[in-house]
Design an enzyme around this catalytic site. Structure first.
Site, PDB file in Angstrom:
ATOM      1  CG  HIS A  67      -2.787   5.724   6.693  1.00  0.00           C
ATOM      2  ND1 HIS A  67      -3.644   6.692   6.236  1.00  0.00           N
ATOM      3  CD2 HIS A  67      -3.124   4.591   6.030  1.00  0.00           C
ATOM      4  CE1 HIS A  67      -4.465   6.170   5.348  1.00  0.00           C
ATOM      5  NE2 HIS A  67      -4.166   4.896   5.197  1.00  0.00           N
ATOM      6  CD  GLU A  68      -0.669   1.439   5.424  1.00  0.00           C
ATOM      7  OE1 GLU A  68      -1.301   0.368   5.587  1.00  0.00           O
ATOM      8  OE2 GLU A  68      -0.934   2.253   4.521  1.00  0.00           O
ATOM      9  CG  HIS A  71      -5.424   0.561   7.424  1.00  0.00           C
ATOM     10  ND1 HIS A  71      -6.762   0.821   7.224  1.00  0.00           N
ATOM     11  CD2 HIS A  71      -4.751   1.389   6.586  1.00  0.00           C
ATOM     12  CE1 HIS A  71      -6.900   1.762   6.309  1.00  0.00           C
ATOM     13  NE2 HIS A  71      -5.686   2.133   5.908  1.00  0.00           N
TER      14      HIS A  71
END
Length: 379
Positions: A67-68, A71
């Site tokens: 998820h990170e 980003h």
């Protein structure tokens, strides 16, 4: 959030773990091994429940990292430098060097996180269905199904329009696009984040009081995190407004006292604190005069007394890749969040590899006080 253990670099991004990540691993493992797995599939030995639960917890941690990383990758593609990623108790934090330059970039950077979690949840769901169809172990199917559910929940929760969640950044991008004012957009997203945080705190404590179930403590904790982080982000944006267009060269301490990497600790200490080395941190220079790192009195103090006459500064210093650095023409507003999360609370200002200054949080606070006073309307 400071990292405790470095995992190296993934896709060119520095990744680390904070010690608090052990809490979430332990919580997930115990909850699954002592609750969900035995209830859904009784009859297995205890070690099977614990092994499956621990495996699910580790894979869940990997999904948070994905998820990170999403980003971070999209941020770099939109011209935003990424300083690193740290996983901790309540998820992960991608530390961006600066803010998104446009509302569209903000939208892409924020939106890819929930999208990644949703895709991961869908993938795990498909895998669980396939494993069930081929009559795999029910315990394995249950673990994969839990990973599917938790990733989908993570995607939905992060999409809520409240700072500091990804949905809050989506809301900020929308408000920024509509009003053309980044600060007003941040204020709106932060206000939504505080509202959601208070709702979670009140509902969490209500569950504990009315039902006696301590599970309400978890949403209350998340609510507290939302309130404090949303407020901090709003404050950060206000600081950016005051420090807008102020270069690092204007607030740095020029020509700081430096120390050669070849100096022994004993020689260094013999000239302080009333001689040449009267500060608490010093840029360290390589033999060719370029910056090699940063040394602090605290780092030197870790060396035993009997070894200080033979140990050099270069052996105990913080190497340059681990030190926050900036150029004289970088913006103070972009440097500030990096300083606040650094270990030494200092940045070396470099020009072509040579030290031309040093910046501390005190330097920025001093400049901020003057600028705030100058901009405050007279009464």
């Amino acid at each position: 959030m400071k990292e405790t253990l470095s995992l190296g670099r993934i896709a060119g991004v520095r990744v680390g773990l904070n010690w608090s990540v052990l809490f979430i691993i332990a919580l997930v493992t115990v909850t699954l091994a002592e609750g969900r797995f035995p209830d859904a599939h009784p009859g297995h030995p205890a070690w099977a429940y614990w092994a499956s639960a621990l495996s699910a917890a580790v894979v869940f941690l990997a999904s948070l990292l994905a998820h990170e990383l999403a980003h971070a990758v999209v941020a770099r593609r939109n011209g935003v430098q990424v300083d690193g990623i740290t996983l901790w108790m309540l998820g992960g934090v991608a530390r961006l060097h600066s803010e998104a330059p446009t509302p569209a970039a903000e939208l892409r950077i924020a939106g890819v996180g929930p999208l990644t979690s949703a895709v991961a949840g869908g993938g795990f769901l498909g895998l669980a269905v396939w494993l069930d169809a081929v009559h795999a172990s029910g315990l394995v199917v249950e673990a994969v199904a839990w990973l599917a559910a938790i990733n989908i929940v993570l995607a939905v929760f992060n999409a809520l329009p409240a700072a500091p969640l990804d949905g809050g950044r989506l809301l900020r991008a929308f408000l920024w696009h509509r009003t053309g004012d980044r600060m007003r957009a941040t204020h709106g997203a932060a206000a939504a984040g505080r509202m959601l945080g208070w709702f979670m705190i009140v509902s969490g404590f209500a569950v504990m009081v009315l039902s006696g179930d301590l599970s309400g403590l978890w949403p209350a904790l998340i609510g507290w995190f939302l309130i404090t982080t949303a407020t901090a982000e709003e404050r950060q944006t206000q600081l950016r407004g005051v420090l807008d267009q102020v270069p690092v060269g204007r607030v740095m301490t020029r020509d700081p006292v430096t120390v050669p990497a070849t100096t022994t600790l004993a020689d260094f200490l013999s000239e302080g604190p009333f001689g040449r080395y009267r500060h608490s941190a010093f840029p360290v220079l390589a033999p060719d005069g370029t910056a090699a790192g940063l040394v602090t009195v605290r780092l030197i103090d870790r060396t035993p007394l009997q070894a200080r006459s033979t140990t050099t500064i270069g052996e105990v210093m913080r190497p340059l890749p681990e030190v926050v650095t900036a150029a004289p023409d970088d913006w103070v507003a972009d440097l500030l969040p990096r300083l606040q999360t650094s270990r030494d609370r200092r940045a070396l200002v470099l020009d072509d590899g040579h030290v031309v200054g040093i910046v501390t949080l005190a330097d920025i606070t001093r400049a901020l006080s003057w600028l705030t006073a100058a901009k405050r309307p007279q009464t």
